[in-house]
Design a protein around this motif. Structure first.
Motif, PDB file in Angstrom:
ATOM      1  N   GLU A   1      14.472   0.972  50.665  1.00 24.36           N
ATOM      2  CA  GLU A   1      15.225   1.927  49.848  1.00 24.36           C
ATOM      3  C   GLU A   1      14.976   1.676  48.369  1.00 24.36           C
ATOM      4  O   GLU A   1      14.798   2.601  47.570  1.00 24.36           O
ATOM      5  CB  GLU A   1      16.720   1.794  50.120  1.00 24.36           C
ATOM      6  CG  GLU A   1      17.119   2.341  51.478  1.00 24.36           C
ATOM      7  CD  GLU A   1      18.609   2.203  51.731  1.00 24.36           C
ATOM      8  OE1 GLU A   1      19.034   2.686  52.788  1.00 24.36           O
ATOM      9  OE2 GLU A   1      19.319   1.611  50.905  1.00 24.36           O
ATOM     10  N   MET A   2      15.000   0.401  48.017  1.00 24.83           N
ATOM     11  CA  MET A   2      14.844   0.045  46.609  1.00 24.83           C
ATOM     12  C   MET A   2      13.446   0.449  46.129  1.00 24.83           C
ATOM     13  O   MET A   2      13.290   1.019  45.047  1.00 24.83           O
ATOM     14  CB  MET A   2      15.075  -1.467  46.464  1.00 24.83           C
ATOM     15  CG  MET A   2      15.147  -1.965  45.048  1.00 24.83           C
ATOM     16  SD  MET A   2      13.554  -2.561  44.434  1.00 24.83           S
ATOM     17  CE  MET A   2      13.332  -4.044  45.410  1.00 24.83           C
TER      18      MET A   2
ATOM     19  N   ALA B   1       9.719   4.288  43.261  1.00 24.33           N
ATOM     20  CA  ALA B   1       8.652   5.291  43.340  1.00 24.33           C
ATOM     21  C   ALA B   1       9.155   6.630  42.803  1.00 24.33           C
ATOM     22  O   ALA B   1       8.455   7.318  42.052  1.00 24.33           O
ATOM     23  CB  ALA B   1       8.180   5.437  44.784  1.00 24.33           C
TER      24      ALA B   1
ATOM     25  N   MET C   1      11.543   2.758  47.344  1.00 23.02           N
ATOM     26  CA  MET C   1      11.449   4.219  47.289  1.00 23.02           C
ATOM     27  C   MET C   1      12.122   4.752  46.032  1.00 23.02           C
ATOM     28  O   MET C   1      11.678   5.723  45.431  1.00 23.02           O
ATOM     29  CB  MET C   1      12.068   4.847  48.540  1.00 23.02           C
ATOM     30  CG  MET C   1      11.289   4.578  49.810  1.00 23.02           C
ATOM     31  SD  MET C   1       9.617   5.251  49.725  1.00 23.02           S
ATOM     32  CE  MET C   1       9.937   6.959  50.095  1.00 23.02           C
ATOM     33  N   GLY C   2      13.219   4.101  45.636  1.00 21.54           N
ATOM     34  CA  GLY C   2      13.882   4.509  44.397  1.00 21.54           C
ATOM     35  C   GLY C   2      12.961   4.290  43.203  1.00 21.54           C
ATOM     36  O   GLY C   2      12.860   5.140  42.303  1.00 21.54           O
TER      37      GLY C   2
END
Lengths: 207, 357
Positions: free
Chosen positions: A188-189, A194, A191-192
């Motif tokens: 998740e981190m 990105a 992807m954030g």
């Protein structure tokens, strides 16, 4: 200025058959364990583009990716009678491909050249098919696409890998966590990160 | 200042990423959608991001198929030759129970998902011996506890293999090239044989041979059978005692409603009974387990085999109690509960096993 962006493309369906994927995959494993070459070929064809694309992204070379993919499937066939994928077939194959790709890298000692090569490939248009002449709207979209691709390739390595696995190979966060052996929180981190990077790229491009 | 072009409110990038990736739950989706609705700028950002967030799929990898051609060549080099035997199998069926294991280790057809009906074509890949130039087209299919498998041989014969059973094909021709039809069985299977008087179908067990004369029959040779039992549903079967390297001694011809038994202990006898209700002996092929006045000592091993569940009797005296019941889709625990209720017993657990007391 703003671009008139066309609608996003439909995600590619990697499933070639009429069955739900999990049942199809289980059937393939069963048949391949028993020596069914047709099932082995069907499985190879269903996964080769996503696995090959992923490995090519990791290694930065089409030839290297072909070698890794060949070795992966050959080894699988040789050991088919004892083959027991512990979870879903797709995460198993991605993990196996990833492991092989990294050991290939270690073996070949091309890590430094890898980063260099990626930039060269992008500039030479080798990593993605060269755009054909297009009407204005689509041309603007392609320019943005290229800018986005460059932005993605400038992401930190793990962040980029996470992003490619979710957005190009369409793995879920949970599957990516399995393949890369990291926590879902980390996924998740990344992807954030990105997303923030792409937002910046988008904002720059629009000015 | 026009509020519409005020600076956009921030949103957590990880949350927006989850939303765009389809990973957000309902509550998260609602939060993002409120943020989107809050300003035109937010809407524009998300619309633009959406277009970029869906990356195109990987381009065609190895479009000239170089990798597959190499794989195919390498595979064929390792194999001894074309398969002489083709077997079509329907999905093996499992009793409803939590899946504790993954895949069998032996070269056997494993259980597919319940309800997935699928034809899997299994080709003979030959034995290791073939590498030495000895062609051995034998093929073996086995089931484990809790598994049942229906398959169709190349000559059209249908076989339903019970749990914990193994079928070995030594010779099975196909319709265009018929030959001798011989199989070896450990365990239990029902055979619906396509009759061919020139090429009889023979089932060999450890101590007996059942030869089809155009039939549907069940052959049972488990350890607890103490020999070989054959029940004929239709047609005619010849059953004889067999010794390695010798011809059968006594033989008996069985027809519909006959039960033949070749005892496993000396003196070897071949006996038969007539007018047997075939139903309980073939019910399992339709997914039903039938017991008709069967003592628990015989019921327990059947349940163990069919459910792959450990069921025990707390007291030896219980072994003689007789059970009359038919089970269809019950789980192991449900079946054990029904047995307990019908015989006035208690069902408990000890370790990983169920215990009737």
């Amino acid at each position: 200025m703003t671009a008139n962006l066309p609608l996003p493309r439909e995600p590619q369906d990697h499933d070639g058959g009429g069955l739900p994927t999990a049942a199809r995959d289980r059937a393939w494993v069963t048949a391949i364990r028993a020596g069914d070459v047709a099932a082995f070929e069907a499985m190879y064809r269903a996964y080769k583009n996503s696995l090959g694309g992923y490995v090519q992204h990791l290694l930065g070379s089409r030839e290297a990716a072909e070698e890794v993919i060949h070795d992966l499937f050959m080894k699988l066939w040789e050991q088919r009678e004892l083959w027991e994928p512990p979870a879903a077939l797709n995460t198993y194959l991605f993990r196996a491909a990833r492991n092989r790709a990294f050991s290939y890298l270690r073996h070949q000692r091309v890590e430094a050249r890898f980063r260099e090569r990626i930039t060269k490939d992008i500039d030479a248009g080798e990593s993605w098919p060269a755009p054909s002449p297009t009407p204005d709207d689509t041309l603007r979209y392609r320019e943005l696409e290229d800018a986005v691709e460059r932005a993605i390739d400038r992401l930190p390595t793990r962040c980029r890998e996470v992003f490619r696995l979710t957005r190009t190979q369409r793995l879920s966060y949970a599957e990516v966590a399995q393949v890369m052996q990291i926590s879902v929180k980390t996924v998740e981190m990344q992807m954030g990160r990105a997303l923030a990077a792409l937002r910046r790229q988008l904002a720059e491009w629009r000015e | 200042m026009d509020p519409e072009i005020a600076a956009p409110q921030p949103i957590d990038p990880s949350l927006l990423a989850r939303y765009l990736s389809g990973e957000a739950d309902r509550e998260e989706r609602a939060r993002v959608e409120r943020w989107i609705a809050a300003s035109a700028e937010n809407r524009a950002i998300v619309d633009a991001m959406r277009a970029l967030w869906d990356r195109p799929p990987s381009p065609e990898f190895d479009p000239d198929d170089v990798v597959w051609r190499r794989l195919k060549a390498d595979i064929t080099a390792a194999r001894p030759g074309p398969a002489p035997l083709a077997v079509t199998a329907d999905a093996p069926e499992r009793r409803a129970r939590p899946i504790r294991r993954t895949w069998p280790v032996a070269a056997a057809l494993a259980a597919l998902a319940v309800g997935a009906s699928l034809a899997v074509r299994v080709k003979n890949s030959g034995w290791e011996l073939s590498a030495l130039g000895i062609r051995s087209p034998a093929r073996e299919i086995a089931t484990r506890r809790g598994e049942r498998l229906t398959l169709r041989l190349a000559d059209g014969t249908r076989v339903v293999l019970a749990p914990e059973s193994r079928l070995r094909f030594t010779e099975v021709g196909d319709r265009r090239h018929p030959g001798a039809r011989e199989v070896e069985l450990d365990g239990e299977a029902m055979f619906t044989v396509t009759h061919d008087s020139i090429h009889p179908f023979r089932v060999h067990t450890a101590n007996a041979t059942a030869e089809d004369l155009g039939t549907e029959f069940v052959v049972t040779s488990y350890p607890e059978t103490h020999g070989t039992r054959v029940v004929v549903a239709s047609g005619k079967v010849e059953l004889r005692h067999s010794v390695p390297g010798g011809t059968g001694l006594a033989a008996v011809t069985l027809q519909h409603g006959d039960l033949g038994l070749v005892s496993g202990e000396r003196p070897v006898t071949v006996s038969s009974a007539h007018g047997v209700d075939v139903g309980p002996y073939t019910a399992w092929t339709n997914g039903a387990l039938a017991f008709d006045g069967t003592p628990l000592r015989e019921v327990i091993p059947v349940l163990r085999r069919w459910y792959d569940a450990d069921i025990q009797l707390a007291r030896p005296e219980l072994a003689a109690m007789k059970l009359t019941a038919t089970f269809h889709d019950e789980s192991a625990a449900q079946a054990a509960t029904l047995i307990a209720m019908s015989l006035g017993l208690q069902l408990g657990r000890r370790g990983g096993s169920m215990v009737l007391r």
